[in-house]
Design a protein around this motif. Structure first.
Motif, PDB file in Angstrom:
ATOM      1  N   ILE A 198      65.971   6.277   0.043  1.00  0.00           N
ATOM      2  CA  ILE A 198      67.343   6.294  -0.457  1.00  0.00           C
ATOM      3  C   ILE A 198      67.627   4.912  -1.027  1.00  0.00           C
ATOM      4  CG2 ILE A 198      69.783   6.596   0.186  1.00  0.00           C
ATOM      5  CD1 ILE A 198      68.757   8.314   2.547  1.00  0.00           C
ATOM      6  N   ARG A 199      68.000   4.899  -2.292  1.00  0.00           N
ATOM      7  CA  ARG A 199      68.056   3.612  -2.981  1.00  0.00           C
ATOM      8  C   ARG A 199      68.945   2.593  -2.260  1.00  0.00           C
ATOM      9  NH1 ARG A 199      69.366   2.672  -9.324  1.00  0.00           N
ATOM     10  NH2 ARG A 199      68.066   4.511  -9.486  1.00  0.00           N
ATOM     11  N   LYS A 200      70.144   3.033  -1.885  1.00  0.00           N
ATOM     12  CA  LYS A 200      71.099   2.080  -1.297  1.00  0.00           C
ATOM     13  C   LYS A 200      70.648   1.530   0.045  1.00  0.00           C
ATOM     14  CE  LYS A 200      75.365   3.307  -3.544  1.00  0.00           C
ATOM     15  NZ  LYS A 200      76.739   3.815  -3.423  1.00  0.00           N
ATOM     16  N   LEU A 201      69.943   2.378   0.810  1.00  0.00           N
ATOM     17  CA  LEU A 201      69.624   1.981   2.179  1.00  0.00           C
ATOM     18  C   LEU A 201      68.264   1.300   2.315  1.00  0.00           C
ATOM     19  CD1 LEU A 201      70.850   5.207   4.054  1.00  0.00           C
ATOM     20  CD2 LEU A 201      72.092   3.061   3.624  1.00  0.00           C
ATOM     21  N   HIS A 202      67.347   1.645   1.462  1.00  0.00           N
ATOM     22  CA  HIS A 202      65.949   1.258   1.719  1.00  0.00           C
ATOM     23  C   HIS A 202      65.334   0.347   0.666  1.00  0.00           C
ATOM     24  CE1 HIS A 202      66.271   5.449   3.703  1.00  0.00           C
ATOM     25  NE2 HIS A 202      66.565   4.523   4.598  1.00  0.00           N
ATOM     26  N   THR A 203      66.123   0.017  -0.383  1.00  0.00           N
ATOM     27  CA  THR A 203      65.537  -0.776  -1.464  1.00  0.00           C
ATOM     28  C   THR A 203      65.235  -2.206  -1.020  1.00  0.00           C
ATOM     29  OG1 THR A 203      66.552   0.567  -3.181  1.00  0.00           O
ATOM     30  CG2 THR A 203      65.914  -1.660  -3.795  1.00  0.00           C
TER      31      THR A 203
ATOM     32  N   PHE B 203      64.313  -3.389   1.874  1.00  0.00           N
ATOM     33  CA  PHE B 203      63.047  -3.443   2.600  1.00  0.00           C
ATOM     34  C   PHE B 203      61.874  -3.187   1.654  1.00  0.00           C
ATOM     35  CE2 PHE B 203      59.521  -2.262   5.153  1.00  0.00           C
ATOM     36  CZ  PHE B 203      59.671  -2.926   6.364  1.00  0.00           C
ATOM     37  N   ALA B 204      62.049  -2.198   0.772  1.00  0.00           N
ATOM     38  CA  ALA B 204      60.965  -1.845  -0.155  1.00  0.00           C
ATOM     39  C   ALA B 204      60.626  -3.036  -1.045  1.00  0.00           C
ATOM     40  CB  ALA B 204      61.365  -0.646  -1.001  1.00  0.00           C
ATOM     41  N   ARG B 205      61.663  -3.730  -1.498  1.00  0.00           N
ATOM     42  CA  ARG B 205      61.425  -4.876  -2.380  1.00  0.00           C
ATOM     43  C   ARG B 205      60.687  -5.989  -1.633  1.00  0.00           C
ATOM     44  NH1 ARG B 205      66.178  -5.035  -5.108  1.00  0.00           N
ATOM     45  NH2 ARG B 205      65.180  -4.192  -6.965  1.00  0.00           N
ATOM     46  N   SER B 206      61.090  -6.195  -0.399  1.00  0.00           N
ATOM     47  CA  SER B 206      60.433  -7.222   0.408  1.00  0.00           C
ATOM     48  C   SER B 206      58.983  -6.840   0.684  1.00  0.00           C
ATOM     49  CB  SER B 206      61.236  -7.400   1.700  1.00  0.00           C
ATOM     50  OG  SER B 206      60.415  -7.904   2.709  1.00  0.00           O
ATOM     51  N   LEU B 207      58.744  -5.564   0.973  1.00  0.00           N
ATOM     52  CA  LEU B 207      57.368  -5.091   1.193  1.00  0.00           C
ATOM     53  C   LEU B 207      56.546  -5.261  -0.086  1.00  0.00           C
ATOM     54  CD1 LEU B 207      55.190  -3.587   2.858  1.00  0.00           C
ATOM     55  CD2 LEU B 207      56.150  -1.441   2.005  1.00  0.00           C
ATOM     56  N   ALA B 208      57.139  -4.886  -1.223  1.00  0.00           N
ATOM     57  CA  ALA B 208      56.431  -5.009  -2.496  1.00  0.00           C
ATOM     58  C   ALA B 208      56.039  -6.464  -2.741  1.00  0.00           C
ATOM     59  CB  ALA B 208      57.305  -4.490  -3.643  1.00  0.00           C
ATOM     60  N   SER B 209      56.969  -7.364  -2.445  1.00  0.00           N
ATOM     61  CA  SER B 209      56.713  -8.779  -2.664  1.00  0.00           C
ATOM     62  C   SER B 209      55.570  -9.271  -1.765  1.00  0.00           C
ATOM     63  CB  SER B 209      58.004  -9.551  -2.390  1.00  0.00           C
ATOM     64  OG  SER B 209      57.816 -10.906  -2.673  1.00  0.00           O
ATOM     65  N   THR B 210      55.593  -8.823  -0.512  1.00  0.00           N
ATOM     66  CA  THR B 210      54.509  -9.183   0.414  1.00  0.00           C
ATOM     67  C   THR B 210      53.162  -8.692  -0.108  1.00  0.00           C
ATOM     68  OG1 THR B 210      56.050  -8.972   2.252  1.00  0.00           O
ATOM     69  CG2 THR B 210      53.698  -8.938   2.799  1.00  0.00           C
ATOM     70  N   LEU B 211      53.146  -7.457  -0.585  1.00  0.00           N
ATOM     71  CA  LEU B 211      51.886  -6.894  -1.080  1.00  0.00           C
ATOM     72  C   LEU B 211      51.405  -7.637  -2.324  1.00  0.00           C
ATOM     73  CD1 LEU B 211      52.656  -3.071  -0.608  1.00  0.00           C
ATOM     74  CD2 LEU B 211      51.168  -4.514   0.798  1.00  0.00           C
ATOM     75  N   VAL B 212      52.332  -7.957  -3.231  1.00  0.00           N
ATOM     76  CA  VAL B 212      51.952  -8.709  -4.436  1.00  0.00           C
ATOM     77  C   VAL B 212      51.346 -10.051  -4.034  1.00  0.00           C
ATOM     78  CG1 VAL B 212      52.858  -9.934  -6.448  1.00  0.00           C
ATOM     79  CG2 VAL B 212      53.566  -7.578  -6.008  1.00  0.00           C
ATOM     80  N   ASN B 213      51.951 -10.672  -3.029  1.00  0.00           N
ATOM     81  CA  ASN B 213      51.416 -11.950  -2.565  1.00  0.00           C
ATOM     82  C   ASN B 213      50.037 -11.813  -1.932  1.00  0.00           C
ATOM     83  OD1 ASN B 213      53.497 -13.522  -3.503  1.00  0.00           O
ATOM     84  ND2 ASN B 213      54.695 -13.319  -1.620  1.00  0.00           N
TER      85      ASN B 213
ATOM     86  N   VAL C 209      59.485   4.071   2.007  1.00  0.00           N
ATOM     87  CA  VAL C 209      60.285   3.350   3.003  1.00  0.00           C
ATOM     88  C   VAL C 209      61.460   4.255   3.359  1.00  0.00           C
ATOM     89  CG1 VAL C 209      61.764   1.342   3.374  1.00  0.00           C
ATOM     90  CG2 VAL C 209      59.613   1.107   2.077  1.00  0.00           C
ATOM     91  N   ASP C 210      61.613   4.562   4.652  1.00  0.00           N
ATOM     92  CA  ASP C 210      62.669   5.498   5.037  1.00  0.00           C
ATOM     93  C   ASP C 210      63.491   4.948   6.198  1.00  0.00           C
ATOM     94  OD1 ASP C 210      61.079   5.785   7.272  1.00  0.00           O
ATOM     95  OD2 ASP C 210      60.220   7.696   6.627  1.00  0.00           O
ATOM     96  N   GLY C 211      64.290   5.814   6.779  1.00  0.00           N
ATOM     97  CA  GLY C 211      65.190   5.398   7.856  1.00  0.00           C
ATOM     98  C   GLY C 211      64.448   4.792   9.031  1.00  0.00           C
ATOM     99  N   THR C 212      63.336   5.383   9.399  1.00  0.00           N
ATOM    100  CA  THR C 212      62.548   4.863  10.516  1.00  0.00           C
ATOM    101  C   THR C 212      62.064   3.444  10.222  1.00  0.00           C
ATOM    102  OG1 THR C 212      61.824   7.115  10.985  1.00  0.00           O
ATOM    103  CG2 THR C 212      60.550   5.321  11.975  1.00  0.00           C
TER     104      THR C 212
END
Lengths: 514, 514
Positions: free
Chosen positions: A406-411, A413-423, A454-457
């Motif tokens: 859900i864009r509003k709730l999980h973006t 975290f998703a962005r932070s995860l994406a950044s970690t993976l890119v690094n 990335v979800d609620g859990t």
């Protein structure tokens, strides 16, 4: 898939499109978009890792693609790099003579000289493809190189190189000094080559500006040791020139050992042919039944090539087997010619002190553009519901799609995860738009081997599974929850390029000065 | 170091050499050898990671470098991309008029029109650099593009692109469809551009075929939000046009916030200028006192540029500050011209429904060839005993040299270690030749940040330090023993490219169709 259908998908997804598309495009020139550029880069990097990785004495260089006229005079391109051209006396349009003849003579035009083509055009009553007239000129040789003028006035005549190989030959003397002063010495170039095709066609298969990845191995024909044992039992699908010219075009699985002991191939040739085949199978992932190694006969190959097998891949979109690369044993033609042309002695002292030697050349050549198309032809499929590009994961433009449920709730975290993976060096596509199903579909089409959601859990600090994400595998659609550490490990393995074990570097017979 | 001294080292080490060197070289064309090719690739990759990484809506594409004539007619290059040329009536040689004038008029020739140059050549009694005659022609505009002819006969006239930027403008319409249909949209190209320099000089600084890395950001001037806070307190060494033209060329450290609030720069411009500066400092590692941001005045910059700062680096080998890159606010010039030239509407619907808009362009341009030379000028030094290239470790061609102490005893382990490291994605140079001191010296010269030595302890299964190697750091020469796991961790960090945090992608005002 048919060529138009496949091209439509690739264009829509921004893999490639015609150069200057808003101006109506340009024949024989294509632009790679984000997915295409990354895929082509990955193919090139995989080629480099594999072939330059074959020996500690194989090097990659990056030379300019414009060469002075003296270079192409020496190489023979100024005189011989021609296609036969005919002009229609009625409508004044020009065409490739062999293409015009093909339409009138379905049994093929390979190996015909311009003079023979001219005779056959008349006897077959060939017609102008534009206006239908039979008033076609006698075929003339048309040089396929692009000339440019350097400097002011009449300037100095130069050419866009017609093959990257020439750049490696020009570099031999310098690389001999830079390297260990020992043979074999390999010089690889990945870069543009240019050919003024009279009639560009088949998209990435006959372009006017295209990329070549070529490794030129300079060696002493008296001594080019290779660890043949490592590939001796590998079966190669060869079509030998002899049986073929007698009418049998079937590929015969023949072991590398057999090709040497009964097939007449030198060990160094069979060894590199085997690793070339392995590259198509293991790195590009082309199925075995789509590859054949097609030997050219004495008449078919360039006069300086002593042995030539083309690597052909069967492509449905182009109606059959097409050449993607080749292995050429070119003898001492290249350094002899450039030695004479430049007035610089390109021979080297033999290690045993028995005089001098002009190194021979084994050329491994490969077309990244063609390989990209082949990967689309072979691995991109649609079943009406799902379009899936089964790209080998090390070649995929993105290794993982990261989707907030859900864009509003999980973006966040998703962005932070994406950044970690890119690094961590992972190629990530963060996609926040549309339903998860739509995002999976887009990722499948782009060949992305993994997606994580990335979800609620994931974002619930109270959950024992806090931080975990759902990992979905492209081909099986299988899903499971994983922790970030495991995710990184899976993705790292996925995008890891394959390399054969490098050949050990023997101590040079004449030690390099220190 | 002087230019000749530095070039001699780079040529000897195979970093670069003249194209077709065995034929006497070619003016304005250079080949990169193994170290140069890898260093240039690393610079390009670092640029890509940094600038394309600035936003989730910035993309990298790879277009063809030949464009049809209509493109350069629309862009203005056919008419305006000229240098003034004079010919000597006596010896018939041609020269750049401004270069000839420079010799006779030491106070500079910047900003002069060809007509003014012509008058000054006469009044300054300028002489032919070749024969000394004063019989110089009136300066004529000489178009710096290389023309090629596509196809047979007179063919279709086309050009080698004079700047990669044009390829991004041509791709805008397609990328709008491929992307999210929202502004800002960034399209980056790293590739060749070509200029027929009348007088190539200063090696990599005025080449005829060179690489550009350019990011074109298409945006709505009414709304280009950037997180200015993240860089507001950063001080930039700016030389504003006003004080400079009044005689003060000193760079003044000015905060990004100040540049916006008092300096008249738009936030989007100041933000991208700040990240450009950060790239030179943090990624290329150029010392602060060697960088200045040099504003061009109305008269000095191209008429379509509304704001322009050049990034200049002080290079001892070239006698002062030299431009490596720039930030151009080009307004709506480019898409307006290509819209008119192609007949295709390149405007987009404004998100608020208030009509249509031709996107503006902010261009971040960068020269990887020049940057490579700058890294040599700034970071390569010799003190008679030791030649050391302090390359930032993520840019170094090799991250680690692996040395067996005694070739016969330790090479097997060293080779296996090298292979393990390569499989971890580390760039490894296995060097077995000569004393350890010689090998350190070679690695120092190549800019390799770490070396490891495999010795008797490493290969002794009875030793508690079995498997450990000596790790030596380039700049400090400090040595310590490490275990393989630690080695991999150190090397991974060393070659990790730096990236600024990407700008968050806001939900598009007009959501992309799904």
């Amino acid at each position: 898939m048919k060529i138009d259908e496949l091209y439509a998908i690739l264009r829509r997804r921004g893999v490639l499109w015609p150069t200057a598309e808003i101006y109506g495009g340009t024949q024989g020139l294509y632009d790679y978009g984000p997915l295409g550029a990354e895929l082509k880069r990955r193919i090139e990097e995989a080629w480099r890792a594999w072939f330059v990785g074959l020996s500690e004495d194989y090097y990659w260089i990056d030379p300019a693609e414009i060469v002075p006229e003296a270079v192409v005079r020496a190489s023979g391109h100024l005189e011989n790099f021609t296609d036969p051209e005919v002009t229609c006396a009625k409508c004044q349009k020009s065409f490739r003579a062999d293409t015009v003849l093909e339409a009138a003579r379905p049994d093929g035009v390979d190996g015909l000289s311009p003079a023979q083509i001219g005779e056959l055009l008349v006897s077959a009553h060939a017609r102008c493809p534009n206006c239908g007239s039979t008033e076609l000129s006698v075929p003339r040789p048309f040089n396929m190189m692009f000339a440019v003028s350097l400097g002011v006035g009449d300037g100095e005549r130069a050419y866009l190189r017609p093959e990257t190989a020439q750049s490696s030959y020009l570099a031999f003397a310098r690389m001999w000094e830079v390297g260990r002063k020992a043979l074999p010495l390999g010089i690889a170039v990945i870069g543009r080559a240019y050919r003024n095709e009279i009639a560009p066609r088949q998209l990435l298969f006959r372009m006017r500006a295209f990329t070549q990845a070529e490794l030129q191995i300079f060696f002493d024909p008296a001594s080019f040791p290779v660890p043949l044992d490592s590939v001796a039992t590998l079966d190669l699908p060869v079509v030998r020139a002899g049986p073929r010219l007698a009418g049998n075009e079937t590929a015969v699985l023949t072991s590398v050992a057999d090709l040497v002991s009964h097939g007449g191939l030198p060990e160094f040739y069979a060894y590199h042919l085997a690793h070339t085949y392995r590259f198509y199978r293991e790195v590009l992932g082309i199925p075995a039944d789509r590859i054949r190694l097609w030997e050219k006969s004495n008449e078919e190959r360039a006069f300086y090539n002593r042995i030539q097998f083309d690597v052909e891949v069967r492509l449905d979109s182009l109606g059959g087997f097409k050449e993607i690369g080749a292995v050429h044993y070119r003898g001492d033609y290249d350094l002899t010619r450039h030695g004479a042309g430049s007035g610089k002695d390109l021979s080297i002292a033999k290690p045993d002190g028995s005089g001098r030697l002009v190194p021979h050349v084994l050329e491994l050549t490969f077309g990244p553009d063609r390989a990209l198309w082949a990967l689309a032809d072979v691995e991109l499929a649609t079943d009406g519901e799902r379009t899936l590009w089964r790209l080998p994961s090390p070649l995929a433009p993105f290794t993982v799609g990261v989707f907030p449920l859900i864009r509003k709730l999980h973006t966040e975290f998703a962005r932070s995860l994406a950044s970690t993976l890119v690094n961590e060096g992972i190629r990530v596509d963060l996609d926040t738009a549309g339903t998860i199903g739509k995002r999976y579909a887009r990722a499948d089409e782009a060949g992305t081997p993994y997606c994580v959601t990335v979800d609620g859990t994931t974002v619930d600090p109270a959950s024992p599974d806090h931080g975990t994400v759902t990992l979905r595998e492209r081909d099986s659609k299988a899903q499971r929850r994983v922790r970030p550490e495991e995710l990184v490990a899976v993705l790292r393995v996925a995008q890891h390029p394959l390399r054969p074990p490098p050949v050990e570097r023997p101590a040079p017979a004449v030690p390099a000065p220190e």
